[in-house]
Design a protein around this motif. Structure first.
Motif, PDB file in Angstrom:
ATOM      1  N   ARG A  18      -9.486  14.019   9.921  1.00  0.00           N
ATOM      2  CA  ARG A  18      -8.392  13.279   9.278  1.00  0.00           C
ATOM      3  C   ARG A  18      -7.750  12.325  10.296  1.00  0.00           C
ATOM      4  O   ARG A  18      -7.416  11.186   9.970  1.00  0.00           O
ATOM      5  CB  ARG A  18      -7.347  14.253   8.713  1.00  0.00           C
ATOM      6  CG  ARG A  18      -6.256  13.519   7.966  1.00  0.00           C
ATOM      7  CD  ARG A  18      -5.391  14.409   7.077  1.00  0.00           C
ATOM      8  NE  ARG A  18      -4.331  13.603   6.489  1.00  0.00           N
ATOM      9  CZ  ARG A  18      -3.073  13.987   6.378  1.00  0.00           C
ATOM     10  NH1 ARG A  18      -2.710  15.201   6.772  1.00  0.00           N
ATOM     11  NH2 ARG A  18      -2.167  13.189   5.846  1.00  0.00           N
ATOM     12  N   ARG A  28       4.771  -2.209  -2.556  1.00  0.00           N
ATOM     13  CA  ARG A  28       5.497  -2.562  -1.325  1.00  0.00           C
ATOM     14  C   ARG A  28       5.047  -3.936  -0.797  1.00  0.00           C
ATOM     15  O   ARG A  28       5.879  -4.809  -0.538  1.00  0.00           O
ATOM     16  CB  ARG A  28       5.209  -1.467  -0.285  1.00  0.00           C
ATOM     17  CG  ARG A  28       5.806  -1.703   1.094  1.00  0.00           C
ATOM     18  CD  ARG A  28       5.119  -0.804   2.116  1.00  0.00           C
ATOM     19  NE  ARG A  28       3.737  -1.226   2.345  1.00  0.00           N
ATOM     20  CZ  ARG A  28       2.719  -0.412   2.590  1.00  0.00           C
ATOM     21  NH1 ARG A  28       2.893   0.896   2.650  1.00  0.00           N
ATOM     22  NH2 ARG A  28       1.501  -0.889   2.783  1.00  0.00           N
ATOM     23  N   ARG A  68       1.897   7.321  10.360  1.00  0.00           N
ATOM     24  CA  ARG A  68       2.111   6.332   9.295  1.00  0.00           C
ATOM     25  C   ARG A  68       3.379   5.520   9.559  1.00  0.00           C
ATOM     26  O   ARG A  68       3.404   4.312   9.336  1.00  0.00           O
ATOM     27  CB  ARG A  68       2.150   7.017   7.929  1.00  0.00           C
ATOM     28  CG  ARG A  68       0.778   7.572   7.517  1.00  0.00           C
ATOM     29  CD  ARG A  68       0.838   8.370   6.221  1.00  0.00           C
ATOM     30  NE  ARG A  68       1.341   7.646   5.088  1.00  0.00           N
ATOM     31  CZ  ARG A  68       0.608   6.875   4.268  1.00  0.00           C
ATOM     32  NH1 ARG A  68      -0.682   6.737   4.486  1.00  0.00           N
ATOM     33  NH2 ARG A  68       1.177   6.256   3.246  1.00  0.00           N
ATOM     34  N   ASP A  96       3.776  17.363   7.022  1.00  0.00           N
ATOM     35  CA  ASP A  96       2.585  16.561   7.262  1.00  0.00           C
ATOM     36  C   ASP A  96       2.804  15.659   8.480  1.00  0.00           C
ATOM     37  O   ASP A  96       3.380  14.578   8.371  1.00  0.00           O
ATOM     38  CB  ASP A  96       2.251  15.713   6.027  1.00  0.00           C
ATOM     39  CG  ASP A  96       0.958  14.931   6.246  1.00  0.00           C
ATOM     40  OD1 ASP A  96       0.343  15.086   7.321  1.00  0.00           O
ATOM     41  OD2 ASP A  96       0.574  14.161   5.352  1.00  0.00           O
ATOM     42  N   ASP A 114      -5.074  -2.445  -1.163  1.00  0.00           N
ATOM     43  CA  ASP A 114      -5.635  -1.848  -2.378  1.00  0.00           C
ATOM     44  C   ASP A 114      -4.498  -1.535  -3.351  1.00  0.00           C
ATOM     45  O   ASP A 114      -3.326  -1.632  -2.994  1.00  0.00           O
ATOM     46  CB  ASP A 114      -6.434  -0.574  -2.066  1.00  0.00           C
ATOM     47  CG  ASP A 114      -5.700   0.322  -1.089  1.00  0.00           C
ATOM     48  OD1 ASP A 114      -4.450   0.380  -1.143  1.00  0.00           O
ATOM     49  OD2 ASP A 114      -6.361   0.987  -0.273  1.00  0.00           O
ATOM     50  N   ARG A 156       8.267  13.126  -3.526  1.00  0.00           N
ATOM     51  CA  ARG A 156       7.313  13.771  -2.622  1.00  0.00           C
ATOM     52  C   ARG A 156       6.573  12.746  -1.758  1.00  0.00           C
ATOM     53  O   ARG A 156       5.798  13.100  -0.875  1.00  0.00           O
ATOM     54  CB  ARG A 156       6.310  14.616  -3.395  1.00  0.00           C
ATOM     55  CG  ARG A 156       5.422  13.792  -4.287  1.00  0.00           C
ATOM     56  CD  ARG A 156       3.956  14.157  -4.191  1.00  0.00           C
ATOM     57  NE  ARG A 156       3.165  13.166  -4.893  1.00  0.00           N
ATOM     58  CZ  ARG A 156       2.224  12.447  -4.310  1.00  0.00           C
ATOM     59  NH1 ARG A 156       1.933  12.604  -3.049  1.00  0.00           N
ATOM     60  NH2 ARG A 156       1.550  11.563  -5.005  1.00  0.00           N
ATOM     61  N   ARG A 174       2.468  11.797   8.955  1.00  0.00           N
ATOM     62  CA  ARG A 174       3.540  10.847   8.592  1.00  0.00           C
ATOM     63  C   ARG A 174       4.117  10.156   9.829  1.00  0.00           C
ATOM     64  O   ARG A 174       4.617   9.034   9.741  1.00  0.00           O
ATOM     65  CB  ARG A 174       4.651  11.579   7.820  1.00  0.00           C
ATOM     66  CG  ARG A 174       4.187  11.972   6.423  1.00  0.00           C
ATOM     67  CD  ARG A 174       5.168  12.875   5.698  1.00  0.00           C
ATOM     68  NE  ARG A 174       4.590  13.300   4.416  1.00  0.00           N
ATOM     69  CZ  ARG A 174       4.896  14.408   3.780  1.00  0.00           C
ATOM     70  NH1 ARG A 174       5.803  15.242   4.292  1.00  0.00           N
ATOM     71  NH2 ARG A 174       4.329  14.705   2.631  1.00  0.00           N
ATOM     72  N   ARG A 222       2.472   3.030  12.095  1.00  0.00           N
ATOM     73  CA  ARG A 222       1.549   2.038  11.549  1.00  0.00           C
ATOM     74  C   ARG A 222       2.288   1.000  10.703  1.00  0.00           C
ATOM     75  O   ARG A 222       2.097  -0.202  10.851  1.00  0.00           O
ATOM     76  CB  ARG A 222       0.484   2.741  10.699  1.00  0.00           C
ATOM     77  CG  ARG A 222      -0.450   1.790   9.973  1.00  0.00           C
ATOM     78  CD  ARG A 222      -1.772   2.453   9.687  1.00  0.00           C
ATOM     79  NE  ARG A 222      -1.702   3.489   8.677  1.00  0.00           N
ATOM     80  CZ  ARG A 222      -1.837   3.271   7.373  1.00  0.00           C
ATOM     81  NH1 ARG A 222      -2.014   2.044   6.924  1.00  0.00           N
ATOM     82  NH2 ARG A 222      -1.791   4.278   6.518  1.00  0.00           N
ATOM     83  N   PHE A 223       3.164   1.473   9.815  1.00  0.00           N
ATOM     84  CA  PHE A 223       3.863   0.517   8.949  1.00  0.00           C
ATOM     85  C   PHE A 223       4.858  -0.321   9.751  1.00  0.00           C
ATOM     86  O   PHE A 223       5.045  -1.504   9.467  1.00  0.00           O
ATOM     87  CB  PHE A 223       4.569   1.246   7.791  1.00  0.00           C
ATOM     88  CG  PHE A 223       3.595   1.917   6.846  1.00  0.00           C
ATOM     89  CD1 PHE A 223       2.525   1.213   6.315  1.00  0.00           C
ATOM     90  CD2 PHE A 223       3.744   3.255   6.498  1.00  0.00           C
ATOM     91  CE1 PHE A 223       1.619   1.821   5.453  1.00  0.00           C
ATOM     92  CE2 PHE A 223       2.849   3.873   5.636  1.00  0.00           C
ATOM     93  CZ  PHE A 223       1.775   3.159   5.113  1.00  0.00           C
TER      94      PHE A 223
END
Ligand code: ATP
Ligand code: MG
Length: 444
Positions: free
Chosen positions: A223, A49, A189, A183, A59, A138, A186, A192-193
């Motif tokens: 977590r 990405r 996330r 989850d 990473d 997934r 997400r 964040r993105f």
């Protein structure tokens, strides 16, 4: 999730910008090693990405059809980790290349799919191996499900990720509400993105964010702690914070802080937290280190101040009021987001605030040798922006730190006799009711 017809778009090497030179040499060597051993090997996720967006990846994650044990035997420097996701870490000095096996897409209608779920649909463990297509479905967002195949250097897109990347859209794969239930992290996330990459969240992916925050209560605090560090240490802390509040997610992470902030709405742009996050972003942009304890000290400062004030009003001596307030605030926070290891530093940053008011005699000279002095001083500088008494102190310390030893000694002399001007005079004004005016108080 509904079964999707297999659809694959292949973007051949000449039509995309990913070159092997832009991938970490260690990740390239892992890819080739798997490939030569007869396995499929691709780069996936943030690495692909970010390279397609022209950004430098944090990473590089590798996926393969080799099983964890096979990966383990293939690399001398591999270690198997993880319970929820079993995968291999291949270590090259400081760099770790994560190598995972293709996994199957979760299917909530199929109780025999080998995926362990909680009663509410949350996935507890999913070590079900699958094909590369299943592996793509997934994943969380379409832009995170692109594969760079070392066999032919093509980018493989099973989910429409390339089109979304070009349109600047973050879109969950599958049914958004269901994927958030599986989850809830997400949701964080997505935010964040959006903040970090400057992308928009697609409306269907965005809508549930406003009312599914409560799902975060199911996530283990450890977590969430990892996730909070990623949210606020990725270079876009301020924007991330604003989005988290906009979607009413922040309160599920830091409930006490959220309560204080919503009470002080009119002071909001001036809160220490907002300034601290801006500061953290600037430090990260300048490649300077940021101590997670400093972030957490700022995140929990408002409730701490309130608790401390409350106890002082009840007549508790300042030092005890602070200690009790720290204990209370920490105890109330840890069921939500665990504090990072070495959270003692956070306590020390708070505890040193009153010590910074001791600016005569030998104390200042001793204090600057304290290992946490710098963090505590930086915190004082932040407080100075909204707190007059802290501003005076922070100016004093800033001048003090610029001087040589003799100058410092001169500055710390107690005031002598009449007529001799000695600066700065400690103000003894009664504490005002303004929420921005909680003065540091001398140690007991
Ligand atoms: P970055 O590393 O820059 O923060 P990333 O997308 O690589 O972003 P990671 O946490 O490293 O994020 O995860 C790697 C990949 O694993 C993701 O790109 C995504 O495909 C998948 N993934 C991670 N977390 C989830 C999740 N909660 N649900 C589904 N897929 C996930
Ligand atoms: Mg990553």
């Amino acid at each position: 999730m509904e079964a999707q017809p297999p659809s694959l778009t292949v973007i051949p090497r000449p039509q995309h910008a990913i070159s092997r030179a832009s991938i970490s040499p260690n990740a390239v060597s892992v890819l080739y090693h798997l490939h030569r051993a007869g396995y499929r090997a691709c780069l996936v996720g943030g690495g692909v990405r970010d390279l397609l967006l022209g950004r430098e990846p944090k990473d590089f994650d590798v996926v393969t059809d080799a099983k964890p044990e096979q990966i383990y035997h293939l690399f001398r420097n591999a270690r198997l980790i993880g319970r929820r996701f079993r995968l291999a870490h291949v270590r090259f000095g400081q760099e770790i290349v994560e190598v995972a096996t293709f996994r199957a897409c979760s299917d909530v209608d199929n109780e025999d799919d080998g995926i362990e779920r909680a009663a509410n649909g949350r996935i507890l463990s999913d070590n079900v191996y699958g094909t590369i297509e299943e592996d793509a479905w997934r994943r969380d967002f379409t832009i995170n499900a692109l594969y760079y195949d070392i066999a032919n250097f093509a980018v493989l897109d099973y989910v429409g990720g390339i089109a979304d990347l070009e349109a600047g859209l973050i879109r969950l794969i599958g049914d958004p509400a269901q994927r958030y239930h599986e989850d809830p992290v997400r949701m964080l996330r997505a935010v964040r993105f959006a903040a970090k990459l400057g992308l928009r969240i697609d409306p269907a992916t965005e809508a549930p964010l406003h009312h599914l925050g409560h799902l975060l209560a199911q996530i283990p605090p450890a977590r969430l702690s990892d996730e909070v560090l990623k949210l606020f240490m990725g270079g876009s802390a301020l924007q991330t914070f604003e989005l988290l509040r906009h979607y009413r997610l922040f309160g599920w992470l830091f409930p006490a802080t959220e309560r204080c902030l919503s009470r002080q709405q009119q002071h909001y742009p001036k809160t220490l937290l907002v300034r601290a996050l801006g500061d953290i972003d600037r430090r990260i942009a300048d490649n300077l280190p940021v101590n997670p304890a400093f972030l957490f000290a700022a995140l929990m400062w408002e409730p701490l101040r309130e608790q401390q004030h409350h106890r002082q009003e009840q007549g508790l001596p300042d030092h005890e009021a602070l200690q009790e307030a720290i204990d209370d605030v920490v105890q109330a926070q840890i069921p939500h987001v665990a504090l990072p290891r070495r959270c003692n530093t956070m306590r020390e940053i708070w505890e040193m605030q009153p010590r910074l008011t001791q600016i005569t005699g030998k104390r200042p000279l001793r204090l600057i040798t304290h290992p946490r002095f710098r963090a505590a001083y930086d915190f004082l500088v932040l407080r100075a922006e909204t707190d007059e008494a802290a501003a005076e102190l922070s100016e004093w310390w800033t001048r003090f730190l610029r001087l040589d030893e003799a100058g410092r000694v001169a500055m710390t002399q107690p005031p002598k006799g009449k007529g001799k001007k000695s600066k700065p005079r400690r103000r003894r004004k009664p504490r005002s009711a303004s929420p921005d005016d909680v003065r540091p108080t001398p140690d007991a």
